[in-house]
Scaffold this motif. Sequence first.
Motif, mmCIF file in Angstrom:
data_model
loop_
_atom_site.group_PDB
_atom_site.id
_atom_site.type_symbol
_atom_site.label_atom_id
_atom_site.label_comp_id
_atom_site.label_asym_id
_atom_site.label_seq_id
_atom_site.Cartn_x
_atom_site.Cartn_y
_atom_site.Cartn_z
ATOM 1 N N GLY A 150 0.796 -1.223 0.000
ATOM 2 C CA GLY A 150 0.000 0.000 0.000
ATOM 3 C C GLY A 150 0.825 1.266 0.000
ATOM 4 N N SER A 153 2.769 1.726 -3.330
ATOM 5 C CA SER A 153 1.873 2.067 -4.430
ATOM 6 C C SER A 153 1.451 3.526 -4.337
ATOM 7 C CB SER A 153 0.645 1.159 -4.404
ATOM 8 O OG SER A 153 -0.246 1.485 -5.438
ATOM 9 N N ALA A 154 1.121 3.971 -3.130
ATOM 10 C CA ALA A 154 0.751 5.379 -2.932
ATOM 11 C C ALA A 154 1.932 6.292 -3.231
ATOM 12 C CB ALA A 154 0.264 5.595 -1.505
ATOM 13 N N ASP A 157 2.226 6.707 -6.940
ATOM 14 C CA ASP A 157 1.174 7.588 -7.466
ATOM 15 C C ASP A 157 1.459 9.045 -7.121
ATOM 16 O OD1 ASP A 157 -0.739 6.050 -8.940
ATOM 17 O OD2 ASP A 157 -1.377 5.125 -7.069
ATOM 18 N N SER A 226 -6.750 7.147 -2.096
ATOM 19 C CA SER A 226 -7.698 6.053 -1.894
ATOM 20 C C SER A 226 -7.055 4.868 -1.175
ATOM 21 C CB SER A 226 -8.261 5.590 -3.242
ATOM 22 O OG SER A 226 -7.279 4.890 -3.990
ATOM 23 N N LYS A 227 -5.742 4.905 -0.981
ATOM 24 C CA LYS A 227 -5.023 3.777 -0.404
ATOM 25 C C LYS A 227 -4.802 3.982 1.083
ATOM 26 C CE LYS A 227 -3.105 2.825 -4.884
ATOM 27 N NZ LYS A 227 -2.173 3.314 -5.880
ATOM 28 N N ASP A 228 -4.693 2.876 1.772
ATOM 29 C CA ASP A 228 -4.469 2.900 3.213
ATOM 30 C C ASP A 228 -2.983 3.131 3.462
ATOM 31 O OD1 ASP A 228 -4.806 2.710 5.920
ATOM 32 O OD2 ASP A 228 -4.799 0.519 5.953
#
Length: 237
Positions: A150, A153-154, A157, A226-228
């Motif tokens: 998570g 990935s964040a 982005d 949108s990610k934790d």
Amino acid sequence: MAAKQKAAYCETLVRRLDRDRFVCALFAPAARREALWPLYAFNLEVARIPELVREPILGSVRLQWWRDTVAAIYAGNPPAHEVAAALAGTVRAHGLSRRHFDRLLDAREFDLANAAPDDVPALLAYADATSGGLNCLALEILGSTGDDAGPESAARDIGIAWALTGLIRAAGFHASQGRIYFPKSLLEREGAQASDVLAGHATQAIRAAVSEIAALARDHLAAARSKDVPEWALPAL
């Protein structure tokens, strides 16, 4: 130069030339923050190469020096250079992944080409390899073990959104150096001329192309949000 002095040198460089990352790093714990300065100073050294040379071949020589320096750092024999020596301490203390450095340096070759990316995927790949990869390294300094996808990935982005925003913001400066980061296919689709970009003419077609790039940045920012993401990771984002 002592380790504290090297870190202070890097901090001053980042404070002067990368205010955005400087402010973000202030939210990191003090010990981690001191390790972030060399990483961000390294990024500055590499990103500024096109501004410091007149010929692409000279830029390639400088970029190769940093490739050799990263290899020397991982071999335990860094050169006596303020940023390189400080970065070696950060790499050693936090076990930073070399693949992010290698990918970032490879992507920076594009800065010396004086050619626009062919298409949007090429632009996004450049943004991910440079800014996204840098964020992943910052995460490792902050404590990432790689077990949770998570935060990484964040980070990617956010890195892409940050890079796209920065490229829009610096479009005039890049144009003055003969560089264009707006994809060829996007300019062609909008009927925009590269010559207008280089001349600093904000035509309607160029404005439309910029709006599309800004929309991509917003999409990646929304994806990151949108990610934790755990609180410890926020200073990298």
